[in-house]
Design an enzyme around this catalytic site. Sequence first.
Site, PDB file in Angstrom:
ATOM      1  N   GLY A 196       0.811  -1.206   0.000  1.00 40.35           N
ATOM      2  CA  GLY A 196       0.000   0.000   0.000  1.00 40.35           C
ATOM      3  C   GLY A 196       0.845   1.256   0.000  1.00 40.35           C
ATOM      4  O   GLY A 196       0.641   2.168  -0.818  1.00 40.35           O
ATOM      5  N   GLY A 210       7.304  -8.779 -19.567  1.00 39.54           N
ATOM      6  CA  GLY A 210       6.452  -7.616 -19.747  1.00 39.54           C
ATOM      7  C   GLY A 210       5.134  -7.723 -18.995  1.00 39.54           C
ATOM      8  O   GLY A 210       5.086  -8.141 -17.836  1.00 39.54           O
ATOM      9  N   ASP A 217       4.615  -3.109  -7.635  1.00 41.05           N
ATOM     10  CA  ASP A 217       3.797  -2.037  -7.060  1.00 41.05           C
ATOM     11  C   ASP A 217       3.915  -0.764  -7.885  1.00 41.05           C
ATOM     12  O   ASP A 217       2.931  -0.046  -8.080  1.00 41.05           O
ATOM     13  CB  ASP A 217       4.231  -1.767  -5.620  1.00 41.05           C
ATOM     14  CG  ASP A 217       3.968  -2.941  -4.698  1.00 41.05           C
ATOM     15  OD1 ASP A 217       3.023  -3.708  -4.980  1.00 41.05           O
ATOM     16  OD2 ASP A 217       4.694  -3.098  -3.714  1.00 41.05           O
ATOM     17  N   GLY A 250      15.888  -0.796  -2.853  1.00 43.32           N
ATOM     18  CA  GLY A 250      14.781  -0.484  -1.962  1.00 43.32           C
ATOM     19  C   GLY A 250      13.475  -0.348  -2.716  1.00 43.32           C
ATOM     20  O   GLY A 250      13.437  -0.311  -3.947  1.00 43.32           O
TER      21      GLY A 250
END
Length: 348
Positions: A120, A266, A295, A330
Site C-alpha cells: 500500500g 512484460g 507495485d 529499496g
Amino acid sequence: MRGIAISPSNQCCSSGSSSPLQFQSQNTLPSQPYRTVNLNPLLQFNKKKKQNPSNGRRYPIVSKISINPSNNNNNTQTPIRPLVVFGSANADIYLEINRLPKVGETISANSGQTLAGGKGANQAACGGRLSYPTYFLGQPDGQNSIIIVGGANMNCWPHTLSDQDFEVVRNAGIVLLQREIPDSVNIQVAKAARSTGVPVILDAGGMDAPFPQELLSFIDILSPNESELGRLTGMATESFEQITQAVVKCHKMGVKQVLVKLGAKGSALFVEGEEPIKQPIISATKVLDTTGAGDTFTAAFAVALVEGKSRNECLKFAAAAASLCVQVKGAIPSMPDRKSVFDLLQSH
C-alpha cells in the site's frame, strides 16, 4: 487508521489523530493541525489545498500531462479526483548477500538497512512521485511486527467502517487495494467505491488464501503476477496460452479486466471479449533490485488510467516506471518521478 495525502509536488501530510480510521479528506478543510509524517527522504510536506469553484469540493489542481512527451507543451490546470490507496505500511529489512545460505548454514550479509515499504505504501508513494494527488490510508502502528506477521496491517482495523470513513473513497478518481490488509476491509472499500462509480484495481499480492467471491464482484481490474494468477485459478501459468486460459477463468469469476504482470516478459491486459494487449518490458540499463517493481507498475498504470490515457498508453507508462524502479535499491526509495518516466518514454 492514519490517512496520508501525497500532493502532486511529491508532498504529504497526515491527520494527527491516533484513533482508528480517521483522516483528512480533500472535501473539507482540516479541523485540527496536521502532523507531518516522513514516508521517505524523497517526499516533502504541504497542507495546501485548492477549491474547485464548480462544485464546492476541494481537489488538488494539477497539470494534466500527456503520456506522449511531444504533447506536453499544452499543459492545462484542471481539478482532478485523487488516487486513493487502502493498504499496508511495512518496515522492510533489506539485506545484501552474495548467495542464499544452505540448510543449517550461517552466513554474513554485506550490508543491511531498514526501509519503508508495504504494497500500500509503495503504491501511494509511487502515485505521489508521479505527480498525481494521492491518499494513502493504513494502520499507523505495528511496523516492527509485520516483518514476521501482518501486525497492525491485518489486526487493527475496525470490524465495520463508518460511512464517514469512506468520504475520500467516494470522491476518488480511482482506488487501489491489495491483500496485505483484511479482505473484509477491502470488500467494504470496494463496495463504497462501486456505489459511486469509482473504479477499483485490486493488486493480488499479499496473503496466500482464496479470494472471496464478494471481493471479486466489486473490483474493476485484478492485477496479479503469474504465480498469483496460478494460485487464484489453480491452473498452470508458464506459457502465455496457459495464462490466457487462467484469465478466462477469472472472467468467469466475475472479473472483467485482468492486468497480468509477467516479469521479464512484460505485461498483458486482458479485457473480456477483446484481444489481449501485450506490453514488453522497457529494458533497464542496470538491474539492482526488483523490490517494489510490481507495485510501481500497478500504481503507474492507475495514474495513467485515471488521467484518461488509452490502455496501450497506460501499459507503456507503467512499463517505463517499473524499468526505472529496478535501477535503485529499496522499494519506496526506488519510485521514479514523473519527469524521469517521460524522459524514458521519449527515448522509446
